[in-house]
Design an enzyme around this catalytic site. Structure first.
Site, PDB file in Angstrom:
ATOM      1  N   ARG A  42      62.597 -59.123  40.494  1.00  0.00           N
ATOM      2  CA  ARG A  42      61.393 -59.153  39.653  1.00  0.00           C
ATOM      3  C   ARG A  42      61.426 -60.309  38.659  1.00  0.00           C
ATOM      4  NH1 ARG A  42      60.112 -52.694  39.111  1.00  0.00           N
ATOM      5  NH2 ARG A  42      58.854 -52.706  40.975  1.00  0.00           N
ATOM      6  N   LYS A 219      53.142 -36.799  49.579  1.00  0.00           N
ATOM      7  CA  LYS A 219      51.956 -36.005  49.239  1.00  0.00           C
ATOM      8  C   LYS A 219      50.655 -36.533  49.800  1.00  0.00           C
ATOM      9  CE  LYS A 219      53.373 -34.075  44.826  1.00  0.00           C
ATOM     10  NZ  LYS A 219      53.180 -34.262  43.388  1.00  0.00           N
ATOM     11  N   GLY A 374      57.223 -49.866  46.751  1.00  0.00           N
ATOM     12  CA  GLY A 374      57.957 -48.611  46.695  1.00  0.00           C
ATOM     13  C   GLY A 374      58.897 -48.410  47.873  1.00  0.00           C
ATOM     14  N   GLY A 397      52.094 -48.206  43.369  1.00  0.00           N
ATOM     15  CA  GLY A 397      50.944 -47.433  42.868  1.00  0.00           C
ATOM     16  C   GLY A 397      49.705 -48.308  42.753  1.00  0.00           C
TER      17      GLY A 397
END
Ligand code: AMP
Length: 417
Positions: A42, A219, A374, A397
């Protein structure tokens, strides 16, 4: 405003000479127990924007969060190791502040001269950073606290730069309130966000076909919005991971003890109906790798179709691997978010590995592939395939919310081209 309409000014469009530049980065790096950085990815990725500003004669003030200190000082989550690593990479001193706000920090920022680089301590040592605007709207004290915190950051600089894609779907003070307060001054994006917008925007608005979406993970509820938005855009949706079992149960399959969100069974079936109406093919796993208990070393076997009571699915099975791979092989555009199984525990990573390889092979043949950050990004990197996919998003996200077609108010307020 959809992402495809978001042509934002970048650091390349402005003159920073003699200016103080406040730049929001994503330095949320992984640390080991002794606070050593285990991947400087990063920091390295932020370098092009940082160098552009320093080479252009700006005095740079960097800010970021690290982990979840929940509004309190936590030495284990200090950005000090990042300052050290950044200094090595830039081969110049990086001044590191004790705190991201306060008189001392203001004085240090004031003393910066052209080409200097300074990093502020973790923004999330202050709870005001993560106060949500919705809460602030209902509580004047929270609003005031968030504004006061943001004002101290905004007052440090003449220019605002956002290059923290992973946080663009949030209304954190440093992401939203600060640029709002800096209205009238240049507010632009960095090269990392520019690349994300180009990839995600172009891909979603102008895909070469067949366009295949691969969704996995735990999910359904997290990905309902994405599926809904993609149904009209993609030719096929491949669904693996635990989320597949909510759909399969709705179709009358026995799923044993597999994870299932019972409240979303009806919604899942509606989506399958909508997809059929839109000529979007939905592919679910025909077989599964199942165990009695989810733990490392658990005996596992393949279940075709129904899953016996007492068993739970931990990965897609060999037939599903084959059919998913076949549906990926001729794709010209691929977006992927979420693992096919409990990939953290081998051998339940077999499905995720096979899909990584199928995506890489399709990319070799000319497909444009985007990995949505992710876990799927981790899987691709673990297999050393990162150079065989077109783009690995720096925000899991955030890239999901892009695919949902959501608005990004942090970006909307920045300067248009
Ligand atoms: P998400 O954050 O929604 O992308 O979910 C990622 C998590 O889903 C990973 O930690 C996986 O271990 C988990 N996962 C994927 N497939 C399954 C499965 N069949 N059963 C339980 N967990 C799963």
């Amino acid at each position: 405003m959809q992402v495809k309409e978001m042509a934002k000014k970048t650091v390349a469009d402005i003159d920073v000479k003699g200016k103080k530049v406040l730049m929001r980065c994503d330095f949320n790096v992984p640390l080991d127990e002794d606070c050593n950085i285990t991947s400087d990815d990063r920091i390295v990725k932020a370098l092009p924007t940082i160098k552009k500003i320093l080479d252009g004669g700006g005095a740079l003030i960097l800010m970021s969060h690290l982990g979840r200190p929940r509004g309190q000082r936590d030495e284990k989550l200090s950005l000090a190791p990042v300052a050290k690593r950044l200094s090595e990479l830039l081969q110049q001193e990086v001044i590191f502040t004790e705190d991201c706000i306060g008189p001392e920090t203001k004085a240090q920022a004031g003393a910066l001269t052209d080409g200097d680089c300074m990093l502020l301590e973790n923004l999330r040592f202050h709870k005001e950073e993560t106060i949500k605007d919705k809460a602030a709207k209902e509580d004047a004290q929270l609003r005031q606290a968030k504004d006061d915190f943001a004002r101290q950051l905004a007052d440090l600089a003449d220019v605002y730069v956002d290059d923290a894609f992973g946080t663009t779907h949030r209304d954190n003070a440093s992401m939203y309130t600060v640029p709002v307060l800096m209205e009238g001054k240049p507010r632009v994006i960095g090269f990392l966000i520019e690349k994300e917008l180009q990839f995600l925007g172009e891909t979603l608005s102008n895909p070469e076909r067949p366009f295949v979406a691969i969704l996995g993970g735990a999910k359904v509820s997290d990905k309902i919005g994405v599926i809904e938005n993609l149904i009209d855009k993609v030719d096929r949706i491949i669904i693996g991971g635990a989320m597949a079992y909510t759909f399969l149960k709705g179709r009358g399959k026995s799923i044993g003890k597999s994870l299932c969100e019972n409240d979303f069974i009806d919604k899942g079936q509606k989506l399958l109906y909508q997809a059929a109406e839109a000529d979007c093919e939905v592919i679910l796993p025909a077989d599964h790798d199942v165990v009695r208990k989810l733990k490392a070393g658990a005996p596992h076997r393949t279940a075709v179709g129904d899953i016996d009571p007492g068993y739970l699915a931990v990965d897609i099975g060999p037939i599903a691997i084959k059919s998913f791979s076949r549906k990926i092989a001729d794709a010209k555009t691929i977006v992927w978010n979420g693992p096919m199984g409990v990939f953290e525990i081998p051998p339940f990573d077999r499905g995720t590995k096979a899909i990584s390889l199928a995506v890489a092979e399709a990319t070799d043949k000319g497909a444009r592939s985007i990995i949505g950050g992710g876990d799927s990004a981790a899987a691709v990197k673990k297999l050393g395939l990162e150079n065989r996919v077109s783009h690995i998003s720096t925000g899991g996200g955030a890239s999901l919310e892009f695919m949902e077609g959501k608005k990004f108010k942090c970006l909307e307020i920045l300067d248009d081209k």
